[in-house]
Every structure is written in structure tokens, then in C-alpha cells.
Design a protein around this motif. Structure first.
Motif, PDB file in Angstrom:
ATOM      1  N   LYS A  62       0.848  -1.212   0.000  1.00  0.00           N
ATOM      2  CA  LYS A  62       0.000   0.000   0.000  1.00  0.00           C
ATOM      3  C   LYS A  62       0.875   1.250   0.000  1.00  0.00           C
ATOM      4  O   LYS A  62       1.874   1.312   0.722  1.00  0.00           O
ATOM      5  CB  LYS A  62      -0.880   0.006   1.244  1.00  0.00           C
ATOM      6  N   ALA A  79      -6.942  -1.047   6.000  1.00  0.00           N
ATOM      7  CA  ALA A  79      -6.944  -0.669   4.581  1.00  0.00           C
ATOM      8  C   ALA A  79      -5.687   0.092   4.176  1.00  0.00           C
ATOM      9  O   ALA A  79      -5.367   0.172   2.997  1.00  0.00           O
ATOM     10  CB  ALA A  79      -8.176   0.187   4.273  1.00  0.00           C
ATOM     11  N   ARG A  90      -6.121  -7.921   9.569  1.00  0.00           N
ATOM     12  CA  ARG A  90      -7.179  -8.548   8.763  1.00  0.00           C
ATOM     13  C   ARG A  90      -7.855  -9.670   9.562  1.00  0.00           C
ATOM     14  O   ARG A  90      -9.072  -9.803   9.559  1.00  0.00           O
ATOM     15  CB  ARG A  90      -6.566  -9.076   7.459  1.00  0.00           C
ATOM     16  N   SER A 256     -20.212   2.834  -1.533  1.00  0.00           N
ATOM     17  CA  SER A 256     -21.536   2.233  -1.750  1.00  0.00           C
ATOM     18  C   SER A 256     -22.536   3.266  -2.266  1.00  0.00           C
ATOM     19  O   SER A 256     -23.404   2.949  -3.083  1.00  0.00           O
ATOM     20  CB  SER A 256     -22.055   1.622  -0.445  1.00  0.00           C
ATOM     21  N   ALA A 259     -21.958   3.647  -5.954  1.00  0.00           N
ATOM     22  CA  ALA A 259     -22.472   2.475  -6.688  1.00  0.00           C
ATOM     23  C   ALA A 259     -23.988   2.547  -6.823  1.00  0.00           C
ATOM     24  O   ALA A 259     -24.557   2.303  -7.890  1.00  0.00           O
ATOM     25  CB  ALA A 259     -22.062   1.201  -5.957  1.00  0.00           C
ATOM     26  N   ALA A 316     -14.318   2.717  -6.979  1.00  0.00           N
ATOM     27  CA  ALA A 316     -12.881   2.969  -6.783  1.00  0.00           C
ATOM     28  C   ALA A 316     -12.212   2.885  -8.148  1.00  0.00           C
ATOM     29  O   ALA A 316     -12.135   1.815  -8.736  1.00  0.00           O
ATOM     30  CB  ALA A 316     -12.305   1.929  -5.829  1.00  0.00           C
ATOM     31  N   TYR A 342      -3.844  -0.200 -10.423  1.00  0.00           N
ATOM     32  CA  TYR A 342      -4.834  -0.914 -11.237  1.00  0.00           C
ATOM     33  C   TYR A 342      -6.109  -0.090 -11.257  1.00  0.00           C
ATOM     34  O   TYR A 342      -6.377   0.684 -10.329  1.00  0.00           O
ATOM     35  CB  TYR A 342      -5.080  -2.334 -10.709  1.00  0.00           C
ATOM     36  N   VAL A 386     -12.797  -6.232   2.423  1.00  0.00           N
ATOM     37  CA  VAL A 386     -13.306  -7.117   3.465  1.00  0.00           C
ATOM     38  C   VAL A 386     -14.823  -6.912   3.632  1.00  0.00           C
ATOM     39  O   VAL A 386     -15.522  -7.778   4.134  1.00  0.00           O
ATOM     40  CB  VAL A 386     -12.532  -6.880   4.786  1.00  0.00           C
ATOM     41  N   PHE A 390     -21.036  -7.180   2.744  1.00  0.00           N
ATOM     42  CA  PHE A 390     -21.826  -6.133   3.403  1.00  0.00           C
ATOM     43  C   PHE A 390     -22.345  -5.170   2.323  1.00  0.00           C
ATOM     44  O   PHE A 390     -23.524  -4.815   2.286  1.00  0.00           O
ATOM     45  CB  PHE A 390     -20.925  -5.397   4.397  1.00  0.00           C
ATOM     46  N   LEU A 395     -26.580  -2.739  -0.968  1.00  0.00           N
ATOM     47  CA  LEU A 395     -27.020  -2.288  -2.297  1.00  0.00           C
ATOM     48  C   LEU A 395     -28.300  -3.016  -2.700  1.00  0.00           C
ATOM     49  O   LEU A 395     -29.244  -2.412  -3.231  1.00  0.00           O
ATOM     50  CB  LEU A 395     -25.922  -2.534  -3.342  1.00  0.00           C
TER      51      LEU A 395
HETATM   52  C1  HEM Z   1     -19.664  -0.778  -3.378  1.00  0.00           C
HETATM   53  C2  HEM Z   1     -18.994  -0.626  -2.251  1.00  0.00           C
HETATM   54  C3  HEM Z   1     -17.518  -0.888  -2.093  1.00  0.00           C
HETATM   55  C4  HEM Z   1     -16.530  -0.902  -3.030  1.00  0.00           C
HETATM   56  C5  HEM Z   1     -16.642  -0.668  -4.536  1.00  0.00           C
HETATM   57  C6  HEM Z   1     -15.292  -1.202  -2.339  1.00  0.00           C
HETATM   58  C7  HEM Z   1     -14.069  -1.333  -2.975  1.00  0.00           C
HETATM   59  C8  HEM Z   1     -12.900  -1.715  -2.332  1.00  0.00           C
HETATM   60  C9  HEM Z   1     -11.643  -1.968  -2.996  1.00  0.00           C
HETATM   61  C10 HEM Z   1     -11.387  -1.845  -4.508  1.00  0.00           C
HETATM   62  C11 HEM Z   1     -10.754  -2.331  -2.053  1.00  0.00           C
HETATM   63  C12 HEM Z   1      -9.298  -2.719  -2.301  1.00  0.00           C
HETATM   64  C13 HEM Z   1      -8.435  -1.479  -2.280  1.00  0.00           C
HETATM   65  C14 HEM Z   1      -7.055  -1.712  -2.833  1.00  0.00           C
HETATM   66  O1  HEM Z   1      -6.821  -2.663  -3.594  1.00  0.00           O
HETATM   67  O2  HEM Z   1      -6.186  -0.882  -2.545  1.00  0.00           O
HETATM   68  C15 HEM Z   1     -11.421  -2.283  -0.775  1.00  0.00           C
HETATM   69  C16 HEM Z   1     -10.825  -2.562   0.440  1.00  0.00           C
HETATM   70  C17 HEM Z   1     -11.479  -2.427   1.659  1.00  0.00           C
HETATM   71  N1  HEM Z   1     -12.813  -2.168   1.847  1.00  0.00           N
HETATM   72 FE1  HEM Z   1     -14.197  -1.881   0.430  1.00  0.00          FE
HETATM   73  N2  HEM Z   1     -15.556  -1.342  -1.013  1.00  0.00           N
HETATM   74  C18 HEM Z   1     -16.903  -1.171  -0.812  1.00  0.00           C
HETATM   75  C19 HEM Z   1     -17.576  -1.262   0.387  1.00  0.00           C
HETATM   76  C20 HEM Z   1     -16.996  -1.477   1.607  1.00  0.00           C
HETATM   77  C21 HEM Z   1     -17.695  -1.560   2.865  1.00  0.00           C
HETATM   78  C22 HEM Z   1     -19.207  -1.449   3.014  1.00  0.00           C
HETATM   79  C23 HEM Z   1     -16.753  -1.725   3.846  1.00  0.00           C
HETATM   80  C24 HEM Z   1     -16.921  -1.862   5.342  1.00  0.00           C
HETATM   81  C25 HEM Z   1     -18.042  -1.760   5.999  1.00  0.00           C
HETATM   82  C26 HEM Z   1     -15.463  -1.773   3.191  1.00  0.00           C
HETATM   83  C27 HEM Z   1     -14.263  -1.930   3.833  1.00  0.00           C
HETATM   84  C28 HEM Z   1     -13.048  -2.137   3.204  1.00  0.00           C
HETATM   85  C29 HEM Z   1     -11.802  -2.382   3.923  1.00  0.00           C
HETATM   86  C30 HEM Z   1     -11.627  -2.420   5.448  1.00  0.00           C
HETATM   87  C31 HEM Z   1     -10.811  -2.575   2.946  1.00  0.00           C
HETATM   88  C32 HEM Z   1      -9.344  -2.888   3.174  1.00  0.00           C
HETATM   89  C33 HEM Z   1      -9.138  -4.391   3.150  1.00  0.00           C
HETATM   90  C34 HEM Z   1      -7.693  -4.826   3.390  1.00  0.00           C
HETATM   91  O3  HEM Z   1      -6.746  -4.128   2.967  1.00  0.00           O
HETATM   92  O4  HEM Z   1      -7.539  -5.902   3.975  1.00  0.00           O
HETATM   93  N3  HEM Z   1     -15.651  -1.623   1.837  1.00  0.00           N
HETATM   94  N4  HEM Z   1     -12.741  -1.913  -0.974  1.00  0.00           N
END
Ligand code: HEM
Length: 448
Positions: A62, A79, A90, A256, A259, A316, A342, A386, A390, A395
């Protein structure tokens, strides 16, 4: 496609037509060079290279300006943290998204979705992003702190999140240090961060001060009781709790909301899909919340509509990584410190992986799984989202509530202008809502 402009890099074409620009990147090569202001970035344009970057999160860790700004609010959290801290964090946050937890959040999701649908009246013109932001923010706050947060704190937190989200793109573009100059916009941004962290800190303290059982439905409780399976005495300390709770708010609200807004836009353009959705919803006696695997594909049109909207309009739009040791990508050497990225748009709008890629066709998802490394809305590998199930559930809940009660109609002649910020949102999108013909009367639904 012309090469980068000398002064502003690729910022201008990116701002003018983000979707067209991002989806055209493969014409620059499998590893497309891009300039974000002064920073050179290489964007991976094939599923194989995307998988290499996403799977090897030690070499591609990251980093980059986006994650630096996100750290302002989140500190070191799941994150944003480097690979060295990631596996432990994680393991500790993952239980908050297990099936049994997701089932507990679902009644809150349904209630908030009903509230969203009930807030409109027949013929009203809706500011779509404002409506969807209110929905996802309230939902994130209620699932995070279901017991602890008073209405006043809830309202203040909604407003702090909005201020923070709106400030991130500006802060990203400022030169280093300029974010701390005594300017009104900087002050508002910092105050929102302080306010939000104070809200979370109070909730953590309140929670620690009283007994609770493991059945409590909220994310915060699940973070507090989380134990590291590889180190049973290892729990999140208070700072980690605050950072990770703030992460859920930051990562799970605007993404969200964006989206959902695009999904409503697509539905307004496809009345026949709205009609089919209503037929499907009317045919299901009750919500399928008891599903064995909440958030997974249940074969419904609702699920396919959500996936197709997430394919065409991944919130994203560009995710960066920092190279931590000398490596090669596509045979090209990458030095330590180089930035690689990416973008879902590169692959999602490529006809090689998604036939007729510009078309909104929910049925492409019927009994079909995209090739590995081609559907990247939720990222991939160890750092994948993660919260993705959810997100799928919230959605779907909103889609069901809105499609059951309202007919969505476009208001503007042209498509909305994608607005480049922390997410790629439909700028200025307005839609007209009409009460369903057979819902009986002038008003929409009458839930409180
Ligand atoms: C449509 C809704 C969402 C989209 C499009 C989305 C998209 C993403 C993407 C692309 C990543 C990876 C980022 C990377 O590669 O650098 C990510 C990571 C993450 N997202 Fe989501 N997300 C959404 C909803 C949520 C929700 C609702 C939560 C929590 C309630 C959440 C929590 C996280 C967390 C904690 C990470 C980091 C995971 C890690 O590094 O282990 N996201 N999300």
C-alpha cells in the motif's frame, strides 16, 4: 491516444472524460504509463498483471498520495497499513463480516432502505448522490454503533463524514504541507476528522465500560471482542479500534453511495429492467435474509443488476501500490519506490472479457463467472475488500425497497458527468421518482 501532456501530466484528459480516458489506457500498452501531476504511475492493463500485483502484496505494498490522505483520518488501519501489519489486522476485523454477523446487520439495512424509499414523494426530483450518501452513512453508523450512538451524535457524525469525504480530493492535490495551512477548507477538513475520531473514541470507551454479550449486532462490539486466532491474547488496542472503526466509515460510505447512484441512473434508462425487478420482488413473499450465504449470488435479478452496475461504474477508479523491492512486471524492471496502479475501468470495459462492454446487460451474469483478474470492483488478493458482502447486501436492500415503490425516470437530456474524487461519482445526477402505478395513490410508500 496522444502521450502525456508536458505540464499537467494526464490530469486534464482524466478530469475531462475519466471513464473514456481510463478505458483507453490499454492502447498505451499492457503496462500503461500515466502521469498524475508530477508522479509517474504504471497502470496494469491485463488480468495476469493485475493478479500479479494484487496477489504479491509484499512487493506491491500500500502506498501513494491517495493512501497518504486516507491515513489522515484512519491512521494505520487494515486498509492503509503496510504488508508487515496487515495479516494480523485482517484476522482481527474479518469476524465483523462473517455470515452470522451479516445476518444481524440485515434488519438495520432493511429499515434504512425503507426509510430511503419513504423519504420521497410522487413526482419529486431527487438529488441522487445526496440521497444515497445519507443512506449509506446512516447505515454504516448504525451498524457500527447500533447501541451507543445518540441521535445528535449520529447527525453530527453524518455531517463530519460528508465534510471529510468532500475534502479528500482537494487534500490529495495539495503540495506536501499545504493541508496544514490555516485556510477555512483545511480547518473544516481537520475539524471533521477530529469530530469523527472523538465520536468513535467515546463509543469505544462507553462500550468497554459495560458488559455485553457476543450476540450484539454491531461492528464495534465485534471489533472489541475480536481475538487473534494466531495469538489468543492479541486484541485491538484503543487506537487500533478507533482507526479501524474509522476505516469502515471511510471505506464503506461513499463507495456504496456512488455504486447505488449509478445503479439508479442505469435503471432510469432501462424501464424494462425496473419492471422485471418489480415482478421478481412481488413474487418473493419475504426477503431472503435467511440465505445460507448472505451477500453471495442467490440467482436473482437483483443480484445481477447490482453486479452489472458495479462492472460499468466501479466506484474505486484507481488504486495505487508502491514497489518495495526491485521486480519486473511484464518483463519491464520496476525500481523500489515506483508507483503501480490498477483500475477496474481498464478491464471492465474491455470487449475481450465483457462482450458488448458499454451495454447495461444484467443477464450477462446468469450462470457466468468472469475470468480471474477481470472483475476488480472489490480489488483482489489479500487486500481485497473485506466489506464486499456487506456492500452487496446494502445495495440489494436499497434496490429492492426503491424498485418496489418507485419508477425512476431520467431528468436530464444527457448522461451525468462523472466527478473524479475519492470515487468516480455521477456528478449532479437528478432523477424523477413516480409512485408505482399499482401502489395506490399519489404518494409513495408510507413507512416511517
Ligand atoms: C460498493 C462498495 C464498495 C466498493 C466498490 C469497495 C471497494 C474496495 C476496494 C477496490 C478495495 C481494495 C483497495 C485496494 O486494492 O487498494 C477495498 C478494500 C477495503 N474495503 Fe471496500 N468497497 C466497498 C464497500 C466497503 C464496505 C461497506 C466496507 C466496510 C463496511 C469496506 C471496507 C473495506 C476495507 C476495510 C478494505 C481494506 C481491506 C484490506 O486491505 O484488507 N468496503 N474496498
Amino acid at each position: 491516444m496522444p502521450g502525456p501532456l508536458p505540464v499537467v501530466g494526464d490530469a486534464w484528459p482524466l478530469l475531462r472524460d475519466p471513464i473514456g480516458f481510463l478505458s483507453s489506457l490499454p492502447s498505451r500498452g499492457d503496462l500503461a504509463p500515466l502521469r498524475l501531476g508530477p508522479m509517474p504511475v504504471s497502470v496494469v492493463c491485463t488480468p495476469g498483471l493485475a493478479q500479479q500485483v494484487l496477489r504479491d502484496d509484499r512487493t506491491f505494498d500500500k502506498g501513494g498520495p491517495f493512501f497518504d490522505r486516507i491515513r489522515d483520518l484512519l491512521g494505520e488501519a487494515v486498509a492503509t497499513c503496510p504488508h508487515s501489519q496487515h495479516r494480523r489486522l485482517r484476522r482481527l476485523v474479518q469476524p465483523a463480516f462473517r455470515d452470522e454477523q451479516l445476518r444481524r446487520y440485515q434488519p438495520v439495512m432493511r429499515a434504512e432502505a425503507e426509510r430511503l424509499a419513504a423519504s420521497w414523494s410522487d413526482g419529486q426530483s431527487i438529488d441522487v448522490m445526496a440521497a444515497t450518501m445519507a443512506y449509506t452513512t446512516r447505515l454504516a453508523l448504525r451498524t457500527l454503533f447500533s447501541v451507543s450512538l445518540t441521535k445528535e451524535r449520529l447527525d453530527a457524525a453524518v455531517s463530519d463524514i460528508e465534510t471529510w469525504v468532500a475534502g479528500v480530493p482537494r487534500q490529495m492535490l495539495l503540495p506536501p504541507g499545504a493541508g496544514h495551512l490555516p485556510l477555512p477548507a483545511n480547518r473544516r477538513y481537520r475539524e471533521a476528522i477530529t469530530g469523527l475520531r472523538a465520536t468513535i473514541a467515546d463509543a469505544v470507551e462507553e462500550r468497554r465500560g459495560r458488559a455485553f454479550d457476543t450476540q450484539e449486532p454491531d461492528l464495534l462490539a465485534s471489533l472489541i471482542i475480536a481475538q487473534d486466532s494466531e495469538d489468543p491474547s492479541g486484541r485491538l488496542n484503543d487506537t487500533e479500534l478507533i482507526n479501524n472503526a474509522a476505516t469502515f466509515l471511510a471505506a464503506g460510505t461513499e463507495t456504496s453511495a456512488t455504486a447505488l447512484a449509478w445503479m439508479f441512473h442505469l435503471l432510469a434508462l432501462h424501464p424494462h429492467v425496473q419492471r422485471d425487478l418489480r415482478t421478481e420482488i412481488a413474487g418473493q413473499e419475504e426477503h431472503t435474509d435467511a440465505a445460507d450465504r448472505p451477500g453471495h449470488d442467490d440467482g436473482s435479478l437483483c443480484h445481477r443488476v447490482v453486479l452489472e452496475a458495479l462492472r460499468l461504474h466501479a466506484p474505486a477508479w484507481l488504486l495505487t501500490r508502491t514497489v518495495t523491492e526491485y521486480t519486473a512486471l511484464d518483463g519491464i524492471p520496476r525500481a523500489t519506490g515506483a508507483t503501480v496502479a490498477y483500475s477496474p475501468y481498464v478491464l471492465h470495459r474491455n470487449a475481450a472479457y465483457f462482450p458488448d462492454p458499454q451495454a447495461f446487460r444484467p443477464d450477462r451474469w446468469t450462470d457466468w463467472t468472469p475470468e480471474p483478474g477481470t472483475f476488480l470492483t472489490f480489488g483482489g488478493g489479500p487486500r481485497s475488500c473485506v466489506g464486499h458482502r456487506f456492500a452487496m447486501l446494502e445495495l440489494t436492500a436499497a434496490l429492492r425497497a426503491v424498485a418496489a415503490a418507485w419508477e425512476l425516470e431520467p431528468l436530464d437530456a444527457g448522461p451525468p458527468r462523472p466527478r473524479l474524487g475519492a470515487t468516480l461519482a455521477p456528478g449532479g445526477l437528478r432523477l424523477r421518482v413516480r409512485a408505482r402505478a399499482n401502489s395506490g395513490g399519489q404518494q409513495g410508500p408510507l413507512h416511517s
